[in-house]
Structures are given as structure tokens and as C-alpha cells.
Design a protein around this motif. Structure first.
Motif, PDB file in Angstrom:
ATOM      1  N   LEU A   1       1.249   4.044  -2.997  1.00 35.51           N
ATOM      2  CA  LEU A   1       1.042   5.474  -2.809  1.00 35.51           C
ATOM      3  C   LEU A   1       2.241   6.248  -3.319  1.00 35.51           C
ATOM      4  O   LEU A   1       2.126   7.225  -4.076  1.00 35.51           O
TER       5      LEU A   1
ATOM      6  N   ASN B   1       0.826  -1.204   0.000  1.00 35.96           N
ATOM      7  CA  ASN B   1       0.000   0.000   0.000  1.00 35.96           C
ATOM      8  C   ASN B   1       0.864   1.259   0.000  1.00 35.96           C
ATOM      9  O   ASN B   1       0.661   2.167  -0.802  1.00 35.96           O
ATOM     10  N   THR B   2       1.846   1.295   0.910  1.00 37.46           N
ATOM     11  CA  THR B   2       2.692   2.481   0.975  1.00 37.46           C
ATOM     12  C   THR B   2       3.436   2.664  -0.333  1.00 37.46           C
ATOM     13  O   THR B   2       3.527   3.778  -0.865  1.00 37.46           O
TER      14      THR B   2
ATOM     15  N   SER C   1       2.448   6.196  -7.151  1.00 45.83           N
ATOM     16  CA  SER C   1       1.520   7.071  -7.856  1.00 45.83           C
ATOM     17  C   SER C   1       1.950   8.527  -7.702  1.00 45.83           C
ATOM     18  O   SER C   1       1.875   9.325  -8.639  1.00 45.83           O
TER      19      SER C   1
END
Lengths: 352, 961
Positions: free
Chosen positions: B549, B545-546, B552
Motif C-alpha cells: 500500500l 500488504n502494508t 503504491s
């Protein structure tokens, strides 16, 4: 050194195979069969022999059609057990083709067409019984009476039984009479006390003969319990429910309802409780489920006996509860070790 | 001594105990085997890491392997000797697989290493004692081999109410714990006291089955002598009362909640063997190097318990217990209920081996054939976990995994009670094991598919962003080139001095900076994407997830930079050409080539001795020279088109295609340089100088490419005379030959690298691809002039003249020869590839077959044309010029079509390359625009021609449309 490589466990309880289980059930019927033969003549045994042959033949036929190992499956005695139960349930003087029809239907349709042993949703013996009861109501209601009450004064001899079964016994009516349940069902507007005084089938001799038979099956059932072939849950629940509902209605209307003892000791009460309802394949699995299942049958028996179209209700009671067994199973799962409470229904993905 | 109350648990079975056989003889101590095999994974968790090497001498008790992470354990030499091997050996495992083992050849001296008992365990901090136990290699000896210190640490989570010592030993046949209690009662009690000191439970209970009266008596005696408050709870003999959960229920009446550990309800269980091992470690300083094991079964003449060194081969023990190999039919490690069979006796005893059951055929007969389940419910009555085994079987057979899970399949402890009682001999436990693993697989697959979905969505988003970005770039470039060309035409003479200063203009600076930023941002993005991919592959969900992020965010940053860059490029004034001088141009070219060679040489030297400051200075100097030369060259070449446009038809020598070639060479050279520097940069990513260099090269490269693009745009407009074509062709041919040689060289290198399996394989492959691309480009270029040149002729000369016809003829012949050569070359290329053993796919990927077919098509075309011109002169003399013209025009249309097709092919190829190597996106993008321009031009001319010749070529146009 070729060592055997198998998974655990490496031992098995010796001797207690499926065939042993079936054999024990068959043997447990012996007291009941003996009582029936003593009271109603050789008809029951002849029926059992006919049913046995028919069952083994139909089982072998279907197994070979299904390309299964015939000897392997015949040796598990399950077909024989169905035959014995049917032979016991059918009237002692019923024509041979009725027996064969019942057995063939039980084995071929109720058992093998569903996938054979272990896969039948309905009790095969009761399916066969129900089929002939619906199809041939007249021969199915001709029971031999207690010899004191019979016109002929005696139960049919061996040859007479053979004649009745394979040909035609002209004076068959002199041997048969209504069963107590039949008699009580057709008391019409008579009060209970009057009925027990006037109706033949409800005389002490007749009642006693059925008491003996039920006692004999109770004995066989206790044997099964002792052998741990069956658990107490189904028969106790069945008999308790039957007694309870009979007791309740007897208390409400003692003039027209029969006593709980009458219901427990006539007809197929004990036989149904210990030998029919306990069929593991088509009944519930968990102990709690068995209690519900047995109680359901007990209540249905009373309902059919009292308000239904047939004098006895074991067959239909069992078949109806067979329908309900999977549902009951989902709602009566035991509480597993380490879980707060038992799971209910089938909510997949929801734990505890 | 106190007795504790005992509860009961559901189900359970009473199999024949068969415990007396192995208790008839006293405890045995087998002799040293010829070798001890010590698997590195004798416990739950990661395998230990060996500390010794082959040939090392070790002393008894010496550490030979240390823990490998949290859930791992130490391993010690069970005797003194030499390390014989560290290799894969068959081990005692249900899978029957091998594992890495340390093999010790004992020297028979049994020489202990220095033992340092933990005298002050009472006063030491508990953490130190736990660490000491870990170093002593103590693991749970009951079955699972859970590292004891980890279990004790876990027990600290909640205050303990019960510390239970598991001495139940419910499995039939096994008497190792029984014998251990009898032999080492005091050690056991001392070990329990040491553990109790560590865990501080409210009460300590020893749970023992009532079939061990001798052990119970011995325990009671010691406990009452010591006035201990340890309780002994005698539980009825029932399998599986020794299961941790069942024993807890028996002794406390509590149940371990599903999916939790006993520690979560304040209970700790330890096996008696573990307690004795703890005693040995703390009071004697001895690590865990031996254990009690039951040798039993009908195949053994002397069944007994033995105290055996870890690593002792089972065959050695079987011989010790007088094995009758004829009777031995099933060798079980562990008990008959939960043990697993062994393939051979050639496996060692490990820390968790509590029993070796050498069974005869009569003792453990083959399982009877499986019959149908009649749902008799005997399994349900026997199940200690209160499951419905018959329903679980039903769901297992029909693979209804959700239902099986709903019916609490994962609460099955695989004790085997259900299988034991099953009248139909159904191997229920095996069904459950299979279904459990199916469910686990399904869960893993679900996690994986979720991740794949995430990955796919991320990729799609990235691709969309890239496409949008490309579109924005393309628009920006179109705008830029439009303004450039207009500017070029308008202010050609005026802007001359400004051109020199272009590099110094703030716009140029800005774009440079932006490009550097962009390069850095892109590198970061790539790194992040790589990390993300790795994390996804390793399923580190929290990282993903990190990283996503971050990725992106980085993508956005890159997009922003690219936009800025595009703006900057668009606003930057294009370099404006000066008056041409072909001599100067030549000189400049030579200069560039010379300084390029020098630079290469110096760089090579520098690579050999990277610390040489002098060389670095030299390289820098050369680079400057080269840059100067290139700047000059670019200036000149930039001028060239202007001159050619100025002197369109008057000066047929206008060397537009020359310039084109040069620009291409520049681009190629710069590309190579850039790559080299990037490689260096990759090796030393912190070198700011190198980064600056890379950025500089990138800028140069882009400039050169921009130039190339302009030139290519101008090329058709320049319309070189037909006479020029021959010259150009020669040059192109030479270039192509050089490029081909380069391709061959790289191919050779690749082959060598493949032979050596060198890590540079990929780089070389990339080089090869580049070289081939270059060769392809050149060949295309070689083909293009042929098509562009003749296409120019008709517009240049409106009326057909005999001389022109002769010219055209000549040209055609040359074309023909070239096309033939191209066909041959392509064929040869394919042949070479085939010889190199590359498969069809690779050959096709190389594009040679396409080239071949294209070349063949052209050849056929040309041949057809060669015949028609032969006819046309006669026609020209006899008939009017009009049909002749028509014929010519038809040919031209054909040629234009070919040109268009070729340009299209090139665009396709470039797009493919773009997809393959997004890092070269800029250069390829430029090439694509150039190629597209070419195609458009070709098509425009084609339509022009077709319009001019509506009637004869109507069918063709229709076909085209």
C-alpha cells in the motif's frame, strides 16, 4: 563398526507375515474341505490340486513376463489361496479344463493384469468362478448329491472322481443331483412345505450334508477370527443381513419363502461369509465400511437366490459389492482422534 | 492417595517389553568423560547463544549459554572445567548432521557455582518462578524438549482441569522413568507440587503403566505419607499409552482436538523427569545438568540405568555398560518404536536422551523386504489415532497429497504401531513422514508462488506506470524543446538579458524545488520497494500488504511530482544565447576545468578530514566558482548556436560541434559530481546541505543535458563546413582518448577491487560502465561528424566543384584512417577484456564487438568509396557532371544510412541503459531524445537524397522500406 541406519520403528511383530496370513486362511478351509470330501468324494481335493498347479504356473508365467521376482511372490501363497478357494467352489466332478480355465482367468486377468497382489479391485477367485459359471453352465451345476439319495447309492470313489474330472464318467448322472438351493429355486408353483416334501434335493439328507459343510466353514471362519486374520465385521454383517432379509420375506410369505436357517446353511453362505467376502484386497477397509459391504453382499445373495437366474449368489454378490467398495470407503471413514466427526465423501480442502 | 478411573484408546500394540534387562542392576553413575559436548540446540526452538569463550574456566552449574528468543533455553556447565572449543560436532539427531556445541574439558573437581535455591517459591509471583525455571534450562524431558516455562505459560490460557504427570513410559526397553520414580520419589512429588502451585489444576494425576509395580508402590507410599491429593492412575500396558494424546484420552476420556494443544482443553502434561528437574531447580538451585538414561540392548553386557551428565559422549556410556562392539549392529537413541538410529557413538547425551539401545543383529534384525499391501487392516486395528493407514499408504505411494490430507494424515503421531503390525513389512511411518514433508513443501511452494504472483503483478504495474510517465515526459519535453527552438530563433537578440536571469525566475525555482521533492520521493519509493522485496523474501505476509500500500502511494506521489516537474520544465523559458566569442568560450572552458580540478582536490581533502570547516568553506567556494564558470560557459555555448545560425555558411568555423563537445563534457562532469555527492549523501543521509547540493547538481546536470540536447538538435542544422571536420575530429579523438584512459583506469580499479573483494565493487563497476558509455558516446560523436559533415556538403554546395571533390577525397581519407583506428581500438578493447578473463557474455555486454563490427562495416564502406572517387574524377572530366553527382549522392545515401544506423544503435544502447539504471532516467532520456533527433535528421536527409536520386537508388529504398 558399520551401524545400520533405518527409520523407526525398529521392531516388527515376529512371524505374522503376509504369507502367514495366506497360509492361515488356507488352513482354515481344511475343516470345510474335509467335510466336502467326506460327503462328496475326492473331487474337491483333486480340483484343489489341479487348481493349485494351474495357479502357480500362471502366476509364475505372468510374473516372469512382468519381470518380477517369481519366487518372492510365489512364496506369499496368495495364488495358492485363490486356487484353494476356487477348488472348493467348483463342483467336485467338474472337468479339469473348467478348473484350469477358472484359475488361469482368476490369476492372469483378475489379479496380475491389475498389478498383482494388492492391486486387484475384484476378488480373483470369484471372477474365475463367475467366468466358468457363465461360460459352462451345465458342468457347473452338476453337484454330487447326498449318498442316501443317489441312484448309485454311494458317492464317487477316488478313481471315479479322477475319471469324471479327466475323462468322462458315463454314469455321472447317477452321482449328481440338484443342490438344495437349486431344488428350491425350481420348485416353481409348489408351496414351500410341498417342495420340502417332494423335491429330492430338499430332503433332510441333502440339507444335512450342506449343513455339515456350512458348519465346517463356520468353524474355519471362527479360527480366522480367533487368529485375528479377519475381523468379525464382514461375515457377521453378511450373515445377519442374509438372515434378516430371509426372515422378513419368510414372515411375509411363509408359504413360498424359505426360512432364514435354510439360507444360512445351504450353498456357500458360510464359505462366502468367512472366506470370500473377507478378501481384504477387494473389500472395504474401515470397520464401518466392512459392515456395509458385508450387509450388501448378504442382501444381494438373497436377491440372486430368490429372483436371479442362478441358484446361489455369493460370487455375483461379492463382485457387485467389490464395485461399490471404494465408494463405501469414502463414506465410512472412521472418526480420527481429535476430530469432532468422521469425514464423509471426498471433499478436499474441507476439514472436520 | 487416590486412584483414578481409566478410559481406553483405539488401537495400540503389545510389543515385547524388554524392560527387565536394564532393571537388574542398580542406578549407575559413570565416571567423568574426558570431554563433555553440549549442543546449543537441545530443545525445540532456536539454539542457545553461548556466553563463554574458548579457554574460559567454568564452574559446575554455571550458565554457559542463554536463550535466544522466546522458544529457546539456557544451558549450564554440567561440571567444572575449561571451555575447550565451541565448534560443530556430530549430534544425536535423525538427520545425522552436526551442530554447534560447547566442548568442556572437565577438571575433575566438580566445583559447583554458588547455588541459590528459590526458597520463597510459594510467595514469589508465578512469572518470576517461570523465569527462574527458564534460567535453570528446564525443558520437557520426555522427548520433544519443549521449554517448560513456555508450556506452563501456555497452560494459563484456560483454567486447567487436569495436570497429568506422564510416567507411562510405554516404549519397550526404556526404564529411565521407572528408575527415576524409584530413586527420586520424594523429589518427584515435591516437583509436582511446585508445578501444581504454578498451574493450579483441578486435579493432578500421575499416569503410569501397570508394568512398573515397584515405582507405583513407592509413589503410593510417599503420596499417602504426605496425605497428598495427587492421584495415581495405573493404565494397562499398551503401546503408545505414553503418547501425550493417548495418555490424556486414557486418564480423562477427552481427545485433544486436531491441530490444538492439550492446554486448549484445560490439560497440561509433564514428564516425570521434568518434574524432578523442577524440584532440583527450585529446592536445590541446581540447573538441568544431568538426567536418567537407560543403557540397554543385547550388545551391552551390563545394561542399566545411569544418571549421566549432559554432554557425555555415548561411547563413554557404552564402555561403562561393557559394550561388545562386535555384537553392536544398530545403535538407537530412544526406544525401538520411535527412536532414531545413530551413525556413531561419538554423539553426546542431551536433555531429551532417555535411552540408548545398543542392539545386536538378532535383537533388531534387518527389516524384511517390503511386500505388497493386501489391505489386511491390521494397521487400522492398531492405529491409536483411528486413521486408515492402508489408505494413507495408497495415497502416499501415488502422491495423492490432497487425499492423504483428507484422510487426516497430519493426525498421525508416527508412533510406528502400524509398521510394527504390518504383515508385508511396509515401512508405513516412513511413507507418512515423506508425504507429510511433501505436503508441507507443496504448501510452502503455493505460498511462494502466490507471493511471486503478487510481486510480478506489482512489478508490471510499476513498469506500466513508469512507461506512461516516460511517455508523458517525452511529450512534455518535445513541447518544451519545440517552444525553446522557436523562441531561440525569434527572440534571439532580445532575450539576451533575460537569459542571465533565467535561474532566478520563479519557474526555475519551482522546478528546482520539484526536483528536490522528486528526488526525495524517489529515494523513499526505492527504500519502500526494497523493504517490500525483503518482506516478500522472508514471507512476512502481514507486512507485505502494508508495504505494498505504501509503495503504491509513494509511486503515485512520484508520478505526480514528475508530472508537475515536466510542466514546470516546459513552462520555464529556455536560456537564450548571447552573441558569441570563441575566445571567451575557450577561457570559460579553461575556467571550468580549472575550478573543477580545484574542487576535486578540495573534495578529496575534505573526504580525508571531513570535519575541517575551512576545507568545507573552500569546497563551497570552489563549487561556486565552478558553477559560475559553468554558467558563463553555458551562456557562451548557448550563444554559440545562435551565432552559428546567424552566420551559417559565411562563417564555416561555427563551432557547433565544439559546443556539443563542451556540453557533453559538462554533462559528464556534473554527472560525476552528482554521483560523488550522492554517495556522500548515502553515507550521511541526514545532511540537509548535501541533499541541497545533490539537488543543485541534479538541476545543473539537467540544465547541461538540456543544453546538450538543444545543441545536438541544432548540430545538423548548423551544417559545419567540411573544412571544420578535421578540427572537430581531432578534438573528438582527444576526448575519446581521455575517456578511454578513464575506462582503463576504472577497469584497473575494478580489478583491484575484485582482488580485494572490496564492497565498492559495484560502485566501481557502475563507474566503469559510465566511463565506457562516455567513451562510446565520444566514439559515436567521432563517427557522427564524419557522417554529418559530408551530408552537409551537398546541400551547402549544389554544384560539384573540383575543389570540393578534392576536399571530399581528403575527408574520405581521414574517415578511412579514423575508421581503421576505430576497428583497431575495438579489437584491442576486446583483447583487453579477454585478457582480463571476462567471459564472452561480458565482452558482448561491453558492446565492443558491436562497435567493432560497426567500425569494420564503416571501414569497408569507406574503402569502397575511396575507390569510387578515384574513378569519378576521370569520369568527371570525360563525362558529364550528372553521373558524377549521382555517384556522390549514392555515397551520401550510404553515409546517411550509416549515420541513421549508428543513431539507432545509440538509441538502443541508451534504452538498455535506461532499463539498467532507472535512477539516471532523466539524463538518459535526454540523450535518447538527442539520439532520436539525430536519427530522424539522418533519415530525413536520407529520404531527401533518395528522392533526389530516385532512379539509381530505387532498389535501396525498396530494401529499406
Amino acid at each position: 563398526m558399520a551401524l545400520l541406519r533405518v527409520t523407526s520403528p525398529h521392531t516388527q511383530r515376529a512371524g505374522r507375515r503376509t504369507s502367514w496370513v495366506m497360509l492361515m486362511v488356507i488352513l482354515a478351509t481344511v475343516p470345510g474341505i474335509a467335510a466336502q470330501t467326506w460327503l462328496f468324494g475326492w473331487g474337491t481335493i483333486i480340483n484343489i490340486v489341479i487348481a493349485g498347479i494351474a495357479a502357480l504356473l500362471s502366476e509364475a508365467l505372468i510374473l516372469s513376463v512382468r519381470r518380477r521376482a517369481v519366487a518372492f511372490f510365489l512364496k506369499d501363497y496368495s495364488a495358492l489361496l485363490t486356487a484353494v478357494l476356487l477348488g472348493i467352489a467348483l463342483p467336485p466332478t467338474v472337468a479339469w479344463w473348467v478348473t484350469v480355465t477358472a484359475v488361469a482367468f482368476a490369476i492372469i486377468f483378475a489379479k496380475q493384469l491389475y498389478g498383482g497382489l494388492g492391486n486387484n479391485p475384484f476378488n480373483p477367485a470369484m471372477v474365475g468362478y463367475a467366468i466358468v459359471l457363465v461360460s459352462f453352465p451345465v458342468p457347473m451345476t452338476q453337484w454330487v448329491g447326498a449318498h442316501e439319495l443317489l441312484a448309485s447309492g454311494a458317492i464317487p470313489t477316488f478313481t471315479q472322481s479322477l475319471q469324471a474330472i479327466f475323462q468322462h464318467l458315463p454314469n455321472i448322472d447317477s452321482y449328481t443331483m440338484a443342490t438344495p438351493l437349486d431344488g428350491f429355486k425350481h420348485k416353481n408353483e409348489l408351496s414351500s412345505a410341498a417342495a420340502f416334501n417332494t423335491i429330492d434335493a430338499l430332503q433332510t439328507a441333502s440339507l444335512n450334508s450342506w449343513l455339515w459343510i456350512n458348519g465346517a466353514y463356520l468353524l474355519g471362519g471362527l479360527m480366522l477370527l480367533w487368529l485375528r486374520v479377519i475381523t468379525w465385521h464382514t461375515p457377521v454383517a453378511l450373515l445377519a443381513a442374509l438372515a434378516a432379509i430371509a426372515g422378513a420375506f419368510y414372515l411375509i410369505d411363509p408359504n413360498h419363502a424359505a426360512t432364514p436357517l435354510f439360507h444360512l446353511t445351504t450353498g456357500a453362505a458360510m464359505f462366502g461369509a468367512f472366506f470370500i467376502a473377507t478378501d481384504p484386497v477387494s473389500s472395504c477397509t474401515s470397520n464401518r465400511g466392512k459392515l456395509v459391504y458385508g450387509a450388501g453382499i448378504g442382501i444381494l445373495i438373497y436377491i440372486i437366490r430368490t429372483w436371479g437366474g442362478y441358484p446361489d449368489g455369493v460370487a455375483f454378490g461379492v463382485l457387485l459389492m467389490n464395485f461399490a467398495a471404494p465408494l463405501i470407503d469414502y463414506y465410512t471413514q472412521p472418526r480420527t482422534y481429535g476430530h469432532q466427526k468422521a469425514k464423509k465423501g471426498l471433499k478436499i480442502g474441507e476439514d472436520n | 492417595m487416590q486412584t483414578a478411573s481409566v478410559f481406553s484408546f483405539h488401537g495400540g500394540i503389545h510389543p515385547p517389553e524388554n524392560k527387565t534387562q536394564s532393571l537388574r542392576l542398580p542406578l549407575g553413575r559413570p565416571s567423568l568423560p574426558t570431554e563433555l559436548v553440549l549442543p546449543l540446540g537441545q530443545h525445540i526452538g532456536q539454539s542457545s547463544r553461548p556466553l563463554v569463550n574458548i579457554g574460559d574456566k567454568v564452574l559446575k552449574g554455571q550458565t554457559i549459554a542463554i536463550n535466544n528468543g522466546f522458544l529457546s533455553s539456557f544451558l549450564h556447565a554440567p561440571t567444572s572445567g575449561t571451555i575447550k572449543a565451541i565448534e560443530e560436532r556430530p549430534i544425536a539427531h535423525p538427520s545425522g548432521l552436526s551442530d554447534v556445541c560447547i566442548v568442556i574439558a572437565p577438571d575433575g573437581e566438580e566445583k559447583w557455582s554458588t547455588l541459590t535455591p528459590l526458597q520463597d517459591w510459594n510467595t514469589l509471583s508465578k512469572t518470576d518462578v517461570l523465569a527462574y525455571l527458564a534460567e535453570m534450562g528446564i525443558v520437557g524431558m520426555g522427548g520433544a524438549g519443549f521449554p517448560t516455562q513456555v508450556k506452563l505459560q501456555g497452560a494459563h490460557k484456560h483454567p486447567l482441569t487436569h495436570f497429568i504427570i506422564n510416567a507411562a513410559e510405554c516404549e519397550p526397553y526404556i526404564t529411565a522413568d521407572d528408575m527415576l520414580i524409584r530413586e527420586k520419589t520424594i523429589e518427584l512429588v515435591l516437583g509436582i507440587e511446585a508445578l501444581q502451585h504454578l498451574v493450579e489444576a483441578e486435579q493432578v494425576i500421575i499416569g503410569i503403566e501397570d508394568n512398573k509395580p515397584t515405582a507405583i508402590a513407592a509413589l503410593n507410599k510417599v503420596l499417602s505419607d504426605r496425605l497428598s491429593n495427587i492421584k495415581v492412575a495405573v493404565v494397562p500396558t499398551k503401546y503408545p499409552s505414553g503418547g501425550e494424546k493417548q495418555l490424556i484420552q486414557l486418564l480423562t476420556g477427552k481427545e485433544v482436538p486436531s491441530g490444538q494443544y492439550p492446554a486448549d482443553i484445560g490439560i497440561l502434561c509433564q514428564n516425570v523427569g521434568t518434574c524432578v528437574a523442577v524440584h532440583d531447580a527450585i529446592h536445590l538451585g541446581q540447573p538441568l545438568i544431568s538426567r536418567f538414561t537407560t543403557l540397554t540392548g543385547d550388545a551391552l553386557k551390563a545394561p542399566q540405568n545411569v544418571e549421566v551428565l549432559l554432554g557425555t559422549p555415548i561411547q563413554h556410556l557404552l564402555n561403562y555398560a561393557e559394550n561388545d562392539s562386535k555384537k553392536l549392529k544398530r545403535l538407537v537413541m530412544g526406544g525401538p518404536m520411535m527412536g532414531f538410529t545413530l551413525d556413531s557413538a561419538n554423539v553426546p547425551i542431551v536433555k531429551t536422551s532417555n535411552c540408548v539401545l545398543a542392539a545386536s543383529k538378532k535383537e533388531l534384525p534387518q527389516p524384511a523386504p517390503e511386500q505388497a499391501c493386501i489391505r489386511c487392516g491390521m494397521c487400522e486395528q492398531a492405529c491409536p489415532a483411528s486413521l486408515l493407514p492402508q489408505q494413507l499408504l495408497w495415497f502416499s505411494k501415488s502422491q495423492e497429497l490432497e487425499k492423504a490430507e483428507h484422510y487426516n494424515l497430519f493426525d498421525c503421531i508416527e508412533c510406528g504401531a502400524c509398521s510394527y503390525v504390518c504383515p508385508s513389512s511396509i515401512p508405513l511411518v516412513q511413507y507418512y513422514r515423506h508425504t507429510k514433508s511433501s505436503i508441507r513443501e507443496a504448501r510452502e511452494a503455493a505460498v511462494k508462488s502466490d507471493l511471486a504472483k503478487q510481486r510480478f503483478e506489482a512489478r508490471k504495474a510499476r513498469q506500466d506506470a513508469e512507461a506512461a510517465e516516460k511517455e508523458a515526459k517525452r511529450l512534455a519535453r518535445q513541447k518544451a524543446s519545440a517552444s525553446k527552438s522557436s523562441e531561440t530563433k525569434k527572440v534571439a537578440p532580445k532575450a539576451a538579458p533575460a537569459a542571465a536571469a533565467t535561474t532566478a525566475t520563479p519557474a526555475g525555482d519551482d522546478s528546482k524545488k520539484l526536483k528536490i521533492d522528486l528526488a526525495i520521493a524517489k529515494t523513499k519509493l526505492k527504500k519502500l520497494q526494497k523493504q517490500l522485496l525483503e518482506a516478500q523474501e522472508n514471507e512476512h505476509t502481514e507486512e507485505i500488504n502494508t508495504l505494498q500500500l505504501q509503495t503504491s502511494a509513494q509511486e503515485k506521489a512520484v508520478a505526480l511530482l514528475e508530472e508537475q516537474l515536466a510542466n514546470a520544465v516546459a513552462s520555464a523559458p529556455a536560456p537564450v544565447p548571447k552573441a558569441p566569442a570563441s575566445d571567451e568560450l575557450k577561457k570559460a572552458k579553461v575556467d571550468v576545468a580549472l575550478s573543477g580540478t580545484k574542487l576535486k582536490k578540495a573534495q578529496k581533502q575534505l573526504a580525508e578530514s571531513p570535519d575541517d570547516a575551512e576545507l568545507q568553506a573552500k569546497v563551497a567556494g570552489f563549487e561556486k566558482e565552478l558553477a559560475d564558470a559553468q554558467a558563463r560557459l553555458s551562456k557562451l555555448s548557448a550563444d554559440a548556436p545562435a551565432s552559428s545560425t546567424a552566420a551559417t555558411s559565411a562563417a564555416p568555423k561555427a563551432a557547433v560541434s565544439d559546443e556539443l563537445k563542451k556540453a557533453k563534457v559538462d554533462v559528464a562532469l556534473l554527472g560525476v559530481k552528482l554521483k560523488k555527492t550522492q554517495k556522500q549523501l548515502a553515507e550521511s543521509p541526514d545532511d540537509a546541505e548535501l541533499q541541497a547540493k545533490v539537488a543543485g547538481f541534479e538541476k545543473e546536470l539537467n540544465d547541461a543535458q538540456a543544453r546538450l540536447a538543444t545543441l545536438t538538435d541544432q548540430a545538423p542544422a548548423a551544417q559545419p563546413a567540411a573544412a571544420n571536420a578535421g578540427d572537430e575530429l581531432k578534438k573528438l579523438k582527444i576526448d575519446t582518448a581521455i575517456a578511454k584512459a578513464a575506462v582503463k583506469k576504472v577497469e584497473k580499479a575494478l580489478k583491484k577491487a575484485e582482488d580485494l573483494n572490496s564492497p565498492e565493487l559495484d560502485t566501481i563497476r557502475q563507474q566503469l560502465k559510465d566511463a565506457q558509455q562516455r567513451a562510446d558516446d565520444l566514439e559515436k560523436a567521432l563517427a557522427n561528424p564524419n557522417t554529418t559533415a559530408p551530408s552537409a556538403t551537398p546541400t551547402a554546395s549544389s554544384a560539384p566543384a573540383p575543389s570540393q571533390q578534392a576536399n571530399a577525397d581528403k575527408q574520405r581519407k581521414i574517415d578511412l584512417a579514423i575508421a581503421k583506428a576505430a576497428v583497431k581500438k575495438a579489437e584491442k578493447g576486446i583483447l583487453v577484456l579477454q585478457e582480463q578473463g571476462q567471459d564472452q557474455a561480458q565482452i558482448e555486454a561491453s558492446g565492443l564487438p558491436d562497435k567493432l563490427s560497426a567500425a569494420r562495416a564503416k571501414l569497408a564502406d569507406l574503402e569502397a568509396k575511396g575507390e569510387s572517387p578515384a574513378a569519378t574524377p576521370n569520369n568527371a572530366e570525360t563525362t558529364t557532371a550528372a553521373p558524377d553527382e549521382a555517384a556522390l549522392k549514392a555515397e551520401q545515401i550510404k553515409k546517411q544510412k550509416i549515420a541513421a544506423a549508428l543513431a539507432k544503435a545509440q538509441i538502443n544502447k541508451l534504452t538498455k541503459r535506461l532499463a539498467d539504471s532507472p535512477q539516471d532516467a532523466d539524463s538518459i532520456q535526454l540523450e535518447i531524445t538527442a539520439a532520436k533527433q539525430k536519427q530522424q535528421d539522418a533519415e530525413a536527409q536520407l529520404t531527401q537524397l533518395q528522392l533526389a536520386q530516385v532512379t539509381p537508388s530505387q532498389d535501396n529504398t525498396q530494401e529499406n522500406r
